[in-house]
Design an enzyme around this catalytic site. Sequence first.
Site, PDB file in Angstrom:
ATOM      1  N   GLU A   1       0.964  -1.224   0.074  1.00  0.00           N
ATOM      2  CA  GLU A   1      -0.022   0.067  -0.048  1.00  0.00           C
ATOM      3  C   GLU A   1       0.973   1.171  -0.158  1.00  0.00           C
ATOM      4  O   GLU A   1       1.926   1.381   0.764  1.00  0.00           O
ATOM      5  CB  GLU A   1      -0.756  -0.111   1.260  1.00  0.00           C
ATOM      6  CG  GLU A   1      -1.938   1.136   1.582  1.00  0.00           C
ATOM      7  CD  GLU A   1      -2.381   0.799   2.928  1.00  0.00           C
ATOM      8  OE1 GLU A   1      -2.103   0.106   3.543  1.00  0.00           O
ATOM      9  OE2 GLU A   1      -3.624   1.656   3.036  1.00  0.00           O
TER      10      GLU A   1
ATOM     11  N   LYS B   1      -9.448   2.426  -1.860  1.00  0.00           N
ATOM     12  CA  LYS B   1      -9.662   1.564  -0.645  1.00  0.00           C
ATOM     13  C   LYS B   1     -11.035   1.960   0.075  1.00  0.00           C
ATOM     14  O   LYS B   1     -11.256   3.234   0.246  1.00  0.00           O
ATOM     15  CB  LYS B   1      -8.516   2.021   0.282  1.00  0.00           C
ATOM     16  CG  LYS B   1      -8.413   1.254   1.616  1.00  0.00           C
ATOM     17  CD  LYS B   1      -7.386   1.378   2.542  1.00  0.00           C
ATOM     18  CE  LYS B   1      -7.093   0.986   4.062  1.00  0.00           C
ATOM     19  NZ  LYS B   1      -5.778   1.124   4.538  1.00  0.00           N
TER      20      LYS B   1
ATOM     21  N   CYS C   1      -5.175  -3.642   2.596  1.00  0.00           N
ATOM     22  CA  CYS C   1      -4.690  -3.458   4.198  1.00  0.00           C
ATOM     23  C   CYS C   1      -6.144  -3.683   5.211  1.00  0.00           C
ATOM     24  O   CYS C   1      -6.549  -4.648   4.893  1.00  0.00           O
ATOM     25  CB  CYS C   1      -4.056  -2.253   4.444  1.00  0.00           C
ATOM     26  SG  CYS C   1      -3.092  -2.426   5.952  1.00  0.00           S
TER      27      CYS C   1
HETATM   28  C1  ACM Z   1      -3.874   0.063   7.236  1.00  0.00           C
HETATM   29  O1  ACM Z   1      -4.923  -0.146   6.828  1.00  0.00           O
HETATM   30  N1  ACM Z   1      -3.059   0.577   6.662  1.00  0.00           N
HETATM   31  C2  ACM Z   1      -3.729  -0.674   8.476  1.00  0.00           C
END
Ligand code: ACM
Length: 262
Positions: free
Chosen positions: A38, A108, A141
């Site tokens: 990420e 995301k 993530c």
């Molecule tokens: C995250 O979602 N970077 C912990």
Amino acid sequence: MKIAAVQFAPAFGEVEANLRTCRNLVSSVEADLYVLPELALSGYLFESPEEAHSLAQDPEGSEIGAFADLAAERGSVIVVGFAERAGEAVFNSSVLVGPDGRRSVYRKIHLFYPEKDVFLPGDRPFEVVEAAGVRLGMMICFDWIFPESARSLALQGAEILCHPANLVLPYCQDAMVTRALENRVFAVTANRTGTEERVGKELTFTGLSEIVAPNGEILAKADTTGEAVITAEIDPGRARDKAVTPRNDAFGDRRPELYRLD
Ligand code: ACM
């Protein structure tokens, strides 16, 4: 096919240097699919949306273009996390680039803690992308803690979950074994390492990138601190077989009519 997770510690704000590290790591190992962390180009702890915007990339711009060139050069698919500039907005996104020049972006959906001060949450559904003859799903993530993320992708036919990460809590790598197992898919978690100390915060990222098979077996795992490219040789067709026992099918036995939502 051979799949890879790339693990390293991006240097905050050093987009060109991080791009070089990505290119060197990808070029160091042959694979058909590479998943990178990420926010691999920018680093993580931004002081403001404006700072994130200044370090963000346009998916059609030259930095993501460099990944498209790398994918074409290697005849591979690359998935990498980046801060996405979209007009005045900035999303925490990943892009899938194919050897044919295709670029698909996932924004995301479930933002983690400090990200809520910086990014807009994803505004499009989880989607499966067909590339290199396999069906790929992207999640980023903290999406892991919502089982709907992996489930939605798997129900759409994803065979491999591509999971760029900047993990700081200790639970995800174990949990991804369950995400793979309950959905009978492969999962590639590419996590970063290192510590960032900025804006009055300090975060240490946990590494332990891993590749998990549809039966929950961990096929490859990195350590907590090192730069690494871990790989596994897989048959993605295994993810189309949802049998758990001769009389149980992980998808065929679902009873959605009895799953109350309120
Ligand atoms: C995250 O979602 N970077 C912990």
